[in-house]
Every structure is written in C-alpha cells, then in structure tokens.
Motif scaffolding. Structure first.
Motif, short mmCIF file in Angstrom:
data_model
loop_
_atom_site.label_atom_id
_atom_site.label_comp_id
_atom_site.label_asym_id
_atom_site.label_seq_id
_atom_site.Cartn_x
_atom_site.Cartn_y
_atom_site.Cartn_z
N CYS A 1 3.17 2.56 2.08
CA CYS A 1 3.26 3.40 3.28
C CYS A 1 4.70 3.82 3.56
CB CYS A 1 2.67 2.68 4.50
SG CYS A 1 3.65 1.29 5.08
N ASP B 1 -5.00 6.12 16.03
CA ASP B 1 -4.30 4.82 16.05
C ASP B 1 -4.38 4.11 14.70
OD1 ASP B 1 -3.29 4.90 18.54
OD2 ASP B 1 -4.94 3.81 19.49
N LEU C 1 -0.95 4.87 9.86
CA LEU C 1 0.23 3.99 9.79
C LEU C 1 1.53 4.77 9.95
CD1 LEU C 1 -0.77 1.60 6.89
CD2 LEU C 1 -0.91 1.18 9.34
N CYS D 1 3.02 6.80 7.86
CA CYS D 1 3.77 6.53 6.63
C CYS D 1 5.01 7.42 6.53
CB CYS D 1 2.91 6.79 5.40
SG CYS D 1 1.53 5.68 5.22
N TYR D 2 5.97 6.89 5.81
CA TYR D 2 7.18 7.67 5.53
C TYR D 2 6.99 8.39 4.20
CZ TYR D 2 11.99 8.82 4.39
OH TYR D 2 13.12 9.49 4.04
N GLU D 3 7.33 9.67 4.14
CA GLU D 3 7.07 10.50 2.95
C GLU D 3 5.63 10.24 2.50
OE1 GLU D 3 10.24 9.74 0.18
OE2 GLU D 3 11.65 10.98 1.33
N ALA D 4 4.72 10.50 3.40
CA ALA D 4 3.33 10.06 3.23
C ALA D 4 2.64 10.73 2.05
CB ALA D 4 2.56 10.35 4.51
N ILE E 1 0.83 -1.21 0.00
CA ILE E 1 0.00 0.00 0.00
C ILE E 1 0.86 1.26 0.00
CG2 ILE E 1 -1.96 -1.15 1.08
CD1 ILE E 1 -1.17 0.13 3.73
N ARG F 1 6.95 2.36 5.36
CA ARG F 1 7.47 2.01 6.69
C ARG F 1 8.69 1.09 6.58
NH1 ARG F 1 3.74 2.09 10.99
NH2 ARG F 1 5.39 1.04 12.13
N ARG G 1 -1.87 10.94 19.10
CA ARG G 1 -1.73 9.62 19.71
C ARG G 1 -0.96 9.70 21.02
NH1 ARG G 1 -0.75 5.61 15.26
NH2 ARG G 1 0.93 7.00 14.73
N VAL H 1 -3.09 5.74 2.39
CA VAL H 1 -2.81 4.37 1.94
C VAL H 1 -3.83 3.36 2.46
CG1 VAL H 1 -0.34 4.85 1.74
CG2 VAL H 1 -1.23 3.81 3.83
N LEU H 2 -4.56 3.73 3.49
CA LEU H 2 -5.55 2.78 4.02
C LEU H 2 -6.70 2.55 3.04
CD1 LEU H 2 -5.98 3.45 7.84
CD2 LEU H 2 -4.56 1.80 6.65
N ARG I 1 4.78 4.72 -5.79
CA ARG I 1 6.15 4.31 -5.59
C ARG I 1 6.24 2.82 -5.33
NH1 ARG I 1 7.18 7.22 0.26
NH2 ARG I 1 5.23 6.59 1.21
#
Lengths: 426, 451
Positions: A348, B43, B46, B48-51, A346, A350, B71, B107-108, A373
């Motif tokens: 994200c 919560d 996620l 995200c990195y570079e969201a 997805i 992480r 959070r 992304v969810l 990406r």
C-alpha cells in the motif's frame, strides 16, 4: 475461577467496576439495571443543595474519527436536577435492596464549610459506603463557584476534603479535575485534607465541534453553545498519565486511586490497575453500549488474570509502576529497527510515505522483478520510531526488532553529551 | 463489513436476475450506494501511496484522493477529482469492467480478498455532482479562435471535445446517429445505463460551452474528410467500429438472424423494454462482453433457453469472469468449443449447425463432429470492424486507423482515437483516455502552428 473481589478505599466490592457519577447513575431505575447487569458499584449522580439545578436541551456532543467511530463525547449537563430528598430516598432503598453492591454519594457545594458538612451528613445517613467530592465539573457549576472552580485551587481541595472528613466517618473520595497544570499538587492537597482516595479524571474542558452552517459550537442550545466536559476513549491516555503520576509520587504515597477516563474494555481497566488504581469507574462506554458491556469487562479480566498467573487484582495492582519512569531514566543506547515482512506486505505504500514525508526517509521503494514493489528499511537511517509499524494496515507485517549495537545502557544524566553532567564533573 | 459488501453486490445481481419476480429486469445492475454505504465503503480504502489502482485505470483517476474526499464529506471535490481525469467518470463507473482494472489492482485483494468497490464509489460522487446541477466544474481558457471538427459523438469524441473546449477551442461534434453518446447510448446493456444516463452525461459535458453538436451526419455520406480538413483547423476521428463482422457461413441472412449490437441498440431505444419481449429460444454466437450483454438481456426479455456458443474455452473469452458469472446467474447456458458452420431457415426458427472445436498445436481446429440447435433468434456477436467509408485517405493498420503515440493519423492535423484506432484494448475508459490525450496533442499542434 478468579474472584475479582477487591477493596477500594477500604470498601469491599465484588469487582472493580463502578459506574461513575454521571447521567447513568441519576436515579434508582438506572442503577438497578446496572446492578442487575453486574456492576460492582455506582457513584450516584452528584447531589447538591436544593433547589435542584435546571438543565438545558441539548446536552451531548460527539467527536467521531474519520472512520465514523466515536472517539469521545462531551456534555454540558449539570448535577442532579431532581430534589435532594428524592435522590436520598432512592439511595437508601438501593442500599437496602442491593447490600453486596457499593453506592458512593457524590456531592458538590459552594466554598462554605457548613454547606459541605450538612450535605455530607444528609447523604451519609442514607447508608452509602463512601462520599465522593465533585471538584471537577468544568462547565456550568464552575461558573457558580463549584466543581472545577474548587478543584483547580489546591487549598480549596484540601479544605473541602477536610470538612467532609470531619463531618462523617466514611471513606472520602476526592474527585480531581484534569484541567490543571500538575495533578500531583491537587492530589497532595486532597491527601492533606484526609482523603481516603482520589477519583480521576473528571472531564476535560472542551468544545466538541463547530456547526459550520449555524456557526455555533456543538451541541447547540437555541443557536448557541458552550464548552463542556470531554470524556470517552480519547481521554484515556490523559487519565493513565495522571493516575501514574499520583501513584509514583512520594507526596501522595498511600493515597488510593479510583481511576476514571475512557475505560471501555477489560484491557483498559487492567492498564489502570497495573498503574496503581484500586478500582475503576466507567461512564461513557455504558452510555454508548449499555450496561451489558460490564459482562465482558468482568469475563475478559478474569481470563487475562488467569492466563498471566495473577491470582487476584491485588497481584496485578501497580505491576507496571516500577517500569514507569522519567525520561531521564531511559536507556539512550537502546536500538530498534523496523522489519517489513515482504510476504505479508500488501504494497500500500503507507509506511514509505509516512517515513519519507514526516520521519527519517528510512523506507525505500524497490521494483520487484516479478512486478509490484518492495519496501526496504534503510537501517542506517531508521531511528526505530514505530511510525511505520503503527500505520501499517496489516497486523504484524512491520515489527520493531531490537538490534545489538554493543553499547552499554546509558541514561541522559550519564551521557557524555549532557552539558549538566560535564558541569557536575568539573 | 465484508458481509455488508457481499450483500450489496448480491443484491445487484439479484435485481438483474431474470427470475427476479416482480422486480424490473432492467433495473440498475449495481444499485447506487446509499450515503451510509458510501462512507462505510470509503472507509475501507487504505489511501495507498502511489496506489496500484491509479496505475490500473486507463485514465489515471486519482482514486485514493477521490475516495478520501467521499470520506471527508467533500462529494463535489471528489467528483471533480474523477472528472478532471475522466470526464465520463459517470459512465465508466457503471460500465467499466473494474474487476480487471482498478478493483483488481486494489491492495485489499491481498488482505481481505474483497477490493474496495471503487466503481460504485465513483458513481456515488459523480452522480452527486450531476444531481446537484450546479455550475459546470471546469472553465474554458480564453477563446483561441481555432475550430476543430470531431467525427463521432461517442466516448472518444466527447472526451476529445471536452478537453479541446477547455483549451479554448471551438468544437463541432458530428455523429451519424440521431442521438449522441455512441456506444454509451446504443451499445451498453440497458441495466448498466438506467434513467437515460448517457444523455444526461452528454448534457453535462456540453455544459462547459464551446461545443456544438450536429447529428445525423455520417462520414462518407453527409461529411467528407477533405471538406472537414479545409473548413477546420484540426479534425478528430472517433467513429468506433460500426460494421459487424459476418460469420461468413451459409444462411447468415435468414430472417431469425440479427447482429447482437443491433439487437442491443434496438433494446436501448425501446420503451418500455418489454415491448421487445422474446418468445422461444435464443442462440448467441461469440465470447465478448457484447455476447454476454445480448444473452443476459435476451433472458430478461423472456427468452426460454439462451445458448451462448463460443468457439474456444471460458478462459479465452473476451468477457471477464464477472460478466460470465452474471450470465450464468441469469440462466444463460454456455457451450464452449463449437463454431457455427451453417444456418438453415425453418420457418419460425433457425437451425444452426455447429462443429465442435479443439486446439491442435495451439491453433483452433474443427473436430468434424457436429450438432444443431434451433432457436427463434440468432444473435451474432463475433466482433465489429471499421466501416471504411470516408476514411480512404488514412493509413490503416490491421484493419483499423494507424496513429502514432500522439494520436496523429497519417494526415497532418487529423487525429483519431477510440475503438477505431489500432490497439488491443476496446474499453469505454480507454476511448475516453484516447480522446483526452488526442485533444492535448491537437492543442499542442495548434499552438505550434500559431507560433
């Protein structure tokens, strides 16, 4: 239908689930409710000599995850604060009314032979099937020379176990504290003293948190706090390790184990049994969800055993032990690489940031022609550490794939880079 | 968790429904999250990195960070993260079409199908900071001695003023209307901006100091651009688009016909809203968010049948799918592929004649087939354009002000942003970004002049 009936320390139990000696087993009312819910046994809340102890308010503190779930709790409660006679009468009644269930009497006394023996006899006379020696309580009682103050000294562990064995003809469970350096050493002491089994782990000494407004440890008692025993899911890995160490050690061979420590589901129980436990004890999970959780603990374990072809708990017991080894016996040439399923990713990011910042810079970001990406594993840099797989929020998106590097299995003692090996060869 | 979310969202729509029974029809469209709901929703993020959500926000709010701060219980820090990028984070949390911005990028959507409710979380954090009424979160650089005039106290002008004040400049904000806030005060639907939020936010923005407000002064009337240029070191134009586009059909001046933006402005200023209660039917002409806002509010004011007539199909409407659903839930009747050709005054009602339309070789064409609708009120919402008064000296592009990539107009020292400049996006959040960036550009200009 698979029968979960088993023998723990020589005691027949309808299933491996006993309630641990703790607040849920403080009196007949609770234990009766537990037996109605299906628990196979209960280790009564620890009994001491009269006069009974006095407890404080408040008693529990909580450790929550960032997600708000309870990781663990700690408590500063002492042993039973009801008169000994009241407890003994209730135990006797329970033994009479629930003949197919196990009741173990938990006990604690100072380092005095007569005190241990007198108390053991009085409890044994109620008809309990066994005695458990509380040598683990890490708060309050230890300040009076009991609990972990005894459990942390192997010599005392051996002595108290022997005294009780001499006094009564019942299986003796020596309950161990994890607040020591080498669990095998104290387990061995218990064995030397004649213990039928060891129960472990007792709670881990802890401060659960600090109230940043009141500037005191939690839970607070009139503005002050103290350390307490930490329990719940968080301590399960500690308990698994200690159980495995005792099950594997030559010095403790034949010593039965009643496993305790964060057991919340049937899966947790199965893991402890696979590492050699005869049965398990539960407290925190019942405190958090009620006695009903035993229903799925039983049902789930039955289904697990059936689906994996195990006919009884005996077939499962210790199955994971042969594969539980010292680091020195691991194959250094085994090779895993992360594999990222682009279709389920997805995006994200992480995995990338975890690897980039804290591991081996083995996950590259590539722009996709169609937008978005793509995350690409650089095999040369991937050490197969599992970090990306663990943190990926999508189930099975990242998997760890064994790769054939053509190298034979080799352990550290055999490894050419091991200086000790060279030295031995010379 | 998905269940909880859905319920919360449904409640939002239910509370706004015209058939909501005793509930206030103009109650908050998206009620604020409770503290517990906010933590549960936070919560879900996620982290995200570079969201992608950050990239989707015109003001580039660091969304994963502000949600993480919710959070951890650091609500003031969360609000500061938001306001650092977008000083109107409060209005944007309420008015942004998040379904086509940050929440669309979440992304969810791919995993759980429901994005994190970023807008409502943003509101939770910003509302906390505003309610706490503590010290202003930003401080001004030392006074530069430079003076800047801002024309238009809407999102672009106020965002510019805030950023310029932070740089240490002294800012005077002019507006033709009696109250500041621009479309936040006069143009957004009432159920998106309850409890006088636009004014509350303006007070907060002014709290940084160095900003003076002068109301009732409009360009081309009380103000002349040449005078402002002479008196100030720089000028920012954020006048928006204030002139409604006419339908250009006979009978448009019938007494039952009103511009939708005027109707919304009247409603926003009316208290109680029920004082504007509508009887009979309403026709709304147009397909943007203003048309939706007008149609939904007409229903809430008691209109029987509200027909929203748009010359193309649902997929061509400027209003997002979410807004279209909101209108349907409120009982608005959509009539696509029809354009008005004439309006006749029939006493108590107006009779609007429509011609059915279709696409012929990609172009809109009439079919020659007609129908008529009668209504007590006809609301025109086919767009607004730049009011030219006072802006004659500035170069135009497609009827709006031309600016370069640093928000400079054709006159040195004169900047522009918000809806009045030539670009395709006409969102509040884009206007805030324009104002912020234009202020940075003007600051660089003033510092260059200095050296």
């Amino acid at each position: 239908m698979i029968d979960l009936g088993c023998r723990i320390g020589g005691i027949e139990s309808i299933n491996p689930y006993w309630l641990a000696s703790a607040p849920p087993t403080d009196k007949k009312y609770n234990v009766e409710r537990a037996f109605r819910a299906g628990w196979g046994g209960a280790v009564w809340k620890t009994l001491g000599e009269d006069p009974p102890v006095v407890n404080v308010t408040s008693r529990y503190g909580v450790h929550k995850s960032a997600m708000g779930g309870i990781i663990g709790i700690n408590n500063n409660e002492l042993i039973s604060d009801r008169p000994l006679e009241v407890n003994l009468k209730e135990i006797e009644a329970m033994r009479r009314e629930w003949p197919d269930r196990v009741i173990i009497g938990s006990m604690m006394a100072p380092m005095d032979e007569q005190a241990w023996k007198d108390l053991a006899i009085r409890i044994a006379n109620t008809g309990v099937q066994g005695l458990e020696l509380n040598l683990g309580c890490p708060h309050g009682m230890c300040e009076r020379g009991m609990g972990s103050a005894i459990g942390q000294v192997p010599e005392f562990v051996e002595k108290t176990t022997r005294w009780v064995r001499e006094a009564v003809d019942l299986p003796v469970f020596t309950k161990l504290t994890p607040n020591i350096t080498d669990i095998v050493e104290v387990a061995e002491a218990a064995k030397q003293g004649g213990a039928t089994a060891v129960s472990l782990i007792n709670t881990v000494n802890s401060i659960i948190g600090v109230d940043l407004d009141a500037m005191a440890p939690k839970p607070m008692i009139d503005g002050k706090g103290t350390h307490g025993g930490y329990c719940g899911e968080a301590v399960k890995p500690i308990a698994l390790h200690m159980v495995a160490e005792i099950a594997r050690a030559e010095a403790t061979r034949g010593l039965e184990i009643s496993a305790i420590g964060g057991i919340t589901t049937w899966r947790d129980a199965a893991e402890f049994i696979a590492l050699g436990a005869s049965g398990v004890q539960v407290c925190t999970a019942a405190m958090l969800y009620g006695f009903r959780i035993v229903e799925d603990m039983i049902d789930g374990l039955v289904h697990y055993l059936a689906s994996h072809g195990y006919r009884s708990l005996d077939a499962l017991r210790g199955r994971a032990l042969p594969n539980t080894v010292d680091w020195n016996q691991l194959n250094l040439n085994y090779d895993l690489k992360a594999r990222i399923d682009e279709a389920s990713c997805i995006e994200c990011g992480r995995c990338h940031i975890a690897c980039e910042d804290t591991s081996h810079q083995a996950i590259r970001i590539e722009a996709k022609a169609e937008g978005g990406r793509r995350f690409v594993v650089v095999d040369e840099d991937c050490v197969g550490c599992n970090l990306c797989m663990m943190i990926c929020p999508v189930p099975d998106c990242i998997t760890m794939e064994p790769v054939d590097n053509g190298l034979p299995a080799i352990t550290w003692p055999e490894h050419p880079k091991n200086p000790a090996r060279k030295a031995a060869a010379e | 968790m998905g269940q909880t979310r859905q319920t919360a969202r449904d409640e939002g729509v239910a509370a706004s429904s015209a058939n909501g029974g005793a509930a206030d029809p103009f109650a908050d469209l998206h009620p604020p999250l409770t503290a517990t709901q906010a933590v549960v929703e936070a919560d879900r993020c996620l982290y995200c990195y570079e969201a992608p959500c950050i990239a989707a926000c015109p003001t580039g709010i660091d969304i994963p960070t502000f949600i993480h701060q919710i959070r951890t219980g650091n609500l003031v820090g969360s609000a500061e993260t938001i306001l650092e990028a977008n000083i109107m984070g409060g209005t944007c949390a309420r008015a942004c079409p998040t379904e086509i911005l940050c929440e669309q990028a979440c992304v969810l959507n791919a995993r759980e199908r429901e994005p994190v409710e970023i807008g409502r979380l943003q509101r939770h954090a910003v509302d906390h900071l505003l309610a706490a009424n503590g010290p202003h979160p930003f401080t001004r650089a030392p006074e530069t001695g430079k003076r800047i005039a801002v024309v238009g106290a809407g999102p672009a002008g106020l965002a510019f003023a805030h950023e310029a004040a932070r740089f240490g400049h002294s800012v005077t904000v002019y507006d033709a209307r009696p109250k500041p806030g621009g479309l936040n005060e006069y143009g957004l639907a009432a159920y998106k901006m309850v409890n006088d939020f636009a004014q509350q936010e303006v007070r907060f923005i002014l709290g940084i100091g160095g900003i003076e407000l002068r109301l009732g002064m409009g360009l081309g009337k009380e103000l002349k651009l040449a005078d402002l240029r002479a008196e100030y070191d720089a000028v920012f134009i954020g006048v928006g688009l204030t002139e409604p586009v006419p339908l250009g059909i006979p009978g448009e001046d019938a007494p039952a016909v009103e511009d939708a933006i005027d109707f919304i402005a009247r409603l926003r200023q009316a208290e109680p809203k029920s004082s504007l209660a509508l009887k009979g039917d309403v026709i709304v002409i147009g397909g943007g968010n203003t048309a939706i806002d007008a149609a939904v509010q007409a229903r809430k004011l008691g209109a029987e049948m509200v027909h929203l007539v748009y010359r193309r199909g649902p997929e061509h409407m400027g209003a997002t799918h979410w807004e279209q659903d909101l209108a349907r839930l409120n009982g608005v009747i959509f009539r696509h592929w029809a354009r008005p050709v004439a309006i006749a005054d029939r006493g108590d009602v107006a009779e609007v004649t429509f011609e059915r339309t279709r696409l012929a070789d990609g172009r809109l064409a009439g079919t020659g087939e007609h129908f008529t609708l009668r209504a007590a009120h006809v609301l025109k919402a086919v767009g607004q354009r730049l009011a030219p008064e006072g802006l004659e000296e500035l170069r135009r592009e497609g009827g709006k002000l031309w600016v370069d990539d640093r928000y400079r107009t054709s006159l040195p020292g004169v900047y522009a942003g918000g809806d009045c400049i030539a670009r395709t996006v006409d969102l509040t959040v884009q206007a805030v970004e324009d104002g912020k960036q234009a202020a940075r550009s003007a600051d660089a200009f003033l510092k260059e002049k200095e050296s």
